[in-house]
Design a protein around this motif. Structure first.
Motif, PDB file in Angstrom:
ATOM      1  N   PRO A  67       0.741  -1.386   0.160  1.00 47.88           N
ATOM      2  CA  PRO A  67      -0.072   0.147  -0.106  1.00 47.88           C
ATOM      3  C   PRO A  67       1.010   1.188   0.054  1.00 47.88           C
ATOM      4  N   THR A  80       2.264   4.568  -2.420  1.00 48.67           N
ATOM      5  CA  THR A  80       2.244   5.361  -3.492  1.00 48.67           C
ATOM      6  C   THR A  80       3.375   6.279  -3.753  1.00 48.67           C
ATOM      7  N   LYS A 115       3.775   7.285   8.591  1.00 48.08           N
ATOM      8  CA  LYS A 115       2.983   7.166   7.124  1.00 48.08           C
ATOM      9  C   LYS A 115       3.722   7.817   6.003  1.00 48.08           C
ATOM     10  N   ASP A 152       2.149   6.159   2.501  1.00 44.71           N
ATOM     11  CA  ASP A 152       1.101   5.114   2.553  1.00 44.71           C
ATOM     12  C   ASP A 152      -0.150   5.706   1.754  1.00 44.71           C
ATOM     13  N   GLU A 153      -0.767   4.757   0.980  1.00 44.29           N
ATOM     14  CA  GLU A 153      -1.610   5.157   0.034  1.00 44.29           C
ATOM     15  C   GLU A 153      -2.912   5.815   0.459  1.00 44.29           C
ATOM     16  N   GLU A 154      -3.088   5.470   2.017  1.00 44.49           N
ATOM     17  CA  GLU A 154      -4.432   6.040   2.602  1.00 44.49           C
ATOM     18  C   GLU A 154      -4.235   7.553   2.943  1.00 44.49           C
ATOM     19  N   ILE A 155      -3.135   8.294   2.668  1.00 45.03           N
ATOM     20  CA  ILE A 155      -2.902   9.745   3.218  1.00 45.03           C
ATOM     21  C   ILE A 155      -2.777  10.337   1.677  1.00 45.03           C
ATOM     22  N   PRO A 210      -4.933  11.256  -0.491  1.00 41.52           N
ATOM     23  CA  PRO A 210      -6.067  12.197  -0.683  1.00 41.52           C
ATOM     24  C   PRO A 210      -5.832  13.458  -0.006  1.00 41.52           C
ATOM     25  N   ASP A 270       0.088  10.150  -8.204  1.00 44.60           N
ATOM     26  CA  ASP A 270       0.622   8.928  -8.541  1.00 44.60           C
ATOM     27  C   ASP A 270       1.593   8.956  -9.551  1.00 44.60           C
TER      28      ASP A 270
END
Length: 254
Positions: free
Chosen positions: A85, A87, A117, A133-136, A138, A157
């Motif tokens: 996960p 980016t 992260k 970490d891909e969750e941050i 946005p 990305d």
């Protein structure tokens, strides 16, 4: 630089998280990940996972990554970097402006991002690429518009060429023996007594672990970090001089 007791407590927390990852991977028969781990944490995790006979892999978004995610994999899963996960997030800016690792990390932390992260930060001319970490993604896409006062544009990305991760300055000298105090004397350009004092008071780590033994043997490939001076990698120790000393070749991360 953390103390030995601080490291021991951190290691206990790390191994507890690794146990959770192993358990969840087994329970649901799917890969489980967490990170980013620094180099010392990676070494601890690797030793522990081998003891547990786990199938695991490290990846940090690029081939030379220092900060990495660990993935625990079921036996039937093939190794695939895209599973992690992570980016690659890029920020572009004017080429005449020089932004550093510290500038970028400081901006991200000031925005409320937790250190774990954020992975490696690669700085180039007019381009910074950050492994996150891909969750941050946005959140960062909306929040980061300036770094150290410089306006930046975000590529959420990024798949282009990466800036050079590390640059090195070569160091050459001689030591009487491959002891940590003798090696450190050459690395930071000081007296052996001063080098020994840095070691004794806890300013020096060897391979990402605090080392307070002045006589500890240093080997080729070891990484020596010194608070206030930076990080060094030992390239070669050997080939005696006519006076019986040993040639030392190392590099300083710059």
């Amino acid at each position: 630089m953390a103390s030995i007791s601080d490291n021991a407590q951190a290691d206990r927390l790390l191994t507890a998280r690794l146990d959770d990852v192993i358990r969840l991977s087994d329970k649901y028969a799917c890969p489980r990940f967490f990170g980013f781990l620094d180099e010392r944490e990676r070494a601890v995790a690797e030793t522990y996972l081998k003891r547990q006979d786990a199938i695991f892999r490290f990846y940090g978004g690029h081939t030379e990554a220092e900060r990495v995610f660990v993935g625990v994999l079921p036996a039937y899963f093939s190794e695939d970097d895209t599973l992690f996960p992570i980016t690659r997030m890029a920020f572009t800016f004017r080429k005449e402006t020089k932004l550093t690792h510290r500038d970028v990390l400081g901006t991200l932390l000031s925005a409320g991002v937790k250190r774990e992260k954020v992975g490696d930060i690669l700085c180039g001319d007019g381009l910074v690429v950050v492994m996150v970490d891909e969750e941050i993604v946005p959140f960062l896409s909306q929040q980061i518009t300036r770094i150290r006062g410089e306006g930046v544009s975000c590529i959420a990305d990024y798949d282009g060429e990466l800036p050079v991760f590390h640059r090195f300055s070569p160091i050459k000298g001689t030591v009487s023996a491959p002891r940590l105090d003798a090696v450190l004397k050459v690395l930071i350009g000081t007296s052996r007594e001063t080098a020994a004092e840095h070691i004794r008071v806890g300013r020096v780590s060897l391979n990402h672990t605090l080392c307070t033994s002045v006589s500890h043997t240093v080997n080729e490939g070891d990484v020596v970090s010194v608070r206030g001076f930076g990080r060094y990698r030992i390239e070669q120790i050997g080939a005696q001089t006519q006076k019986g000393r040993l040639w030392l070749y190392a590099v300083h991360y710059i």
